[in-house]
Design an enzyme around this catalytic site. Sequence first.
Site, mmCIF file in Angstrom:
data_model
loop_
_atom_site.group_PDB
_atom_site.id
_atom_site.type_symbol
_atom_site.label_atom_id
_atom_site.label_comp_id
_atom_site.label_asym_id
_atom_site.label_seq_id
_atom_site.Cartn_x
_atom_site.Cartn_y
_atom_site.Cartn_z
ATOM 1 N N ASP A 93 0.849 -1.210 0.000
ATOM 2 C CA ASP A 93 0.000 0.000 0.000
ATOM 3 C C ASP A 93 0.877 1.251 0.000
ATOM 4 O OD1 ASP A 93 0.891 -0.134 2.589
ATOM 5 O OD2 ASP A 93 -1.064 0.132 3.531
ATOM 6 N N SER A 94 2.210 1.043 0.016
ATOM 7 C CA SER A 94 3.131 2.169 -0.198
ATOM 8 C C SER A 94 2.849 2.822 -1.548
ATOM 9 C CB SER A 94 4.584 1.696 -0.131
ATOM 10 O OG SER A 94 4.786 0.563 -0.952
ATOM 11 N N ASP A 137 -1.121 -6.093 -0.431
ATOM 12 C CA ASP A 137 -1.379 -5.431 0.851
ATOM 13 C C ASP A 137 -2.869 -5.152 1.006
ATOM 14 O OD1 ASP A 137 0.101 -4.679 3.047
ATOM 15 O OD2 ASP A 137 1.214 -3.121 1.964
ATOM 16 N N LYS A 165 -1.390 -9.230 2.786
ATOM 17 C CA LYS A 165 -0.607 -8.781 3.947
ATOM 18 C C LYS A 165 -1.481 -7.883 4.818
ATOM 19 C CE LYS A 165 3.067 -5.823 3.603
ATOM 20 N NZ LYS A 165 2.655 -4.669 4.446
ATOM 21 N N GLU A 185 -1.249 -5.583 8.559
ATOM 22 C CA GLU A 185 -0.395 -5.034 9.613
ATOM 23 C C GLU A 185 -0.979 -5.350 10.994
ATOM 24 O OE1 GLU A 185 0.406 -0.897 8.938
ATOM 25 O OE2 GLU A 185 1.159 -1.253 6.902
ATOM 26 N N GLU A 193 9.427 -4.356 10.155
ATOM 27 C CA GLU A 193 9.814 -3.028 9.629
ATOM 28 C C GLU A 193 10.272 -2.107 10.757
ATOM 29 O OE1 GLU A 193 7.051 -1.208 6.935
ATOM 30 O OE2 GLU A 193 8.161 0.689 6.903
HETATM 31 O O1 KIV Z 1 3.595 -1.108 1.582
HETATM 32 C C1 KIV Z 1 4.741 -1.584 1.510
HETATM 33 O O2 KIV Z 1 5.465 -1.366 0.542
HETATM 34 C C2 KIV Z 1 5.191 -2.420 2.608
HETATM 35 C C3 KIV Z 1 6.616 -2.866 2.630
HETATM 36 C C4 KIV Z 1 7.510 -1.743 2.858
HETATM 37 C C5 KIV Z 1 6.844 -3.970 3.587
HETATM 38 O O3 KIV Z 1 4.421 -2.700 3.474
#
Ligand code: KIV
Length: 334
Positions: A92-93, A131, A161, A163, A230
């Site tokens: 989600d970056s 994510d 993924k 969190e 992280e």
């Molecule tokens: O969103 C992302 O890119 C991430 C990674 C940095 C692990 O969660």
Amino acid sequence: MQNPLATASFCRYNVPSFIKSDVEQALSGRAGGALEDIVSLTPIGEPRRKITTATLREKKLRREPVSCITAYDYATARLVDEAGIDVVLVGDSLAMTMLGYENTLSVTVDEMLHHVRAVRRGVKDALLIADMPYGSYHATAEEAIRNAARFVKEAGAEAVKMEGGEKRVDIIRRVIDAEIPVAGHIGLTPQSVNVMGGYKVQGKTLHAIEQLMRDAVALDRAGVACIYLEGIPREVAAMITAEIETPTIGIGAGPDCDGQVLVFHDLLNLTFTHPAKFVRTYGDAAALISQAVLSFKADVVSHQFPSDSESYHLPEDTQAALTTVLERKRAMRR
Ligand code: KIV
């Protein structure tokens, strides 16, 4: 009908031992190949095998580092996959790197799905993890399962993924029970930016270390496919990695994790910010792109682009006919 055994010279088969003798007999009578040649279901010439969640565990056992890079579109996903990276993460970056948001909180499931679908089309061998964005798995397990299933069914993700550790583990367990592999993510969890009061290294006090360890063990017991660590001290990441069976993938968590991940845009200087301490920049795509765009503009302004060889031409007979027509018109005007 084609004899499947005759394909042994182009396609190798994994043969369970209990049928070995039958196959051997068949081969000696018909195809004449040695059974030792038949070792895998993968056609000969396939450069690498598909990475699965099981591969990550095998790698941890063999102490082979897991490599992971984020990707958000078809072209970069394809390059990352073809380079032999184990895991492609549609993080989600992308809210920040691709969409220009200030943080990751506003990106939606539909926006994420759009990118996961594009990445799916570029990834062949790597494990594809998507994510789950903020708000898509925080209320109820039912909602989390419904959203996670969209990533699998509508976009082809092989894992999602989420969190959070202990406080998220009941929901994570329910998603895994729904046959969807989950990657955990603890430490500096960007979706908690407002609670953390900024992007700060986590796990620096004894109390915080204890909580991180409890989070990791809870996810390990829940059966997650891997855990992203992280922004935590390397000593803490090393302790967690040694303690649990689940492979850990670090970002700003030191070299003792079972694998490492970097954000594609960090790796290639495409973030427009000063890189964090843990980032190693492997190339300057910003400079490459700027230079290419400036050169294009200069060529357009100076009439250097396109050249004659970059242009299409009329066929000779059409050109001759056109010349005749134009000459006749000119003559009539005189
Ligand atoms: O969103 C992302 O890119 C991430 C990674 C940095 C692990 O969660």
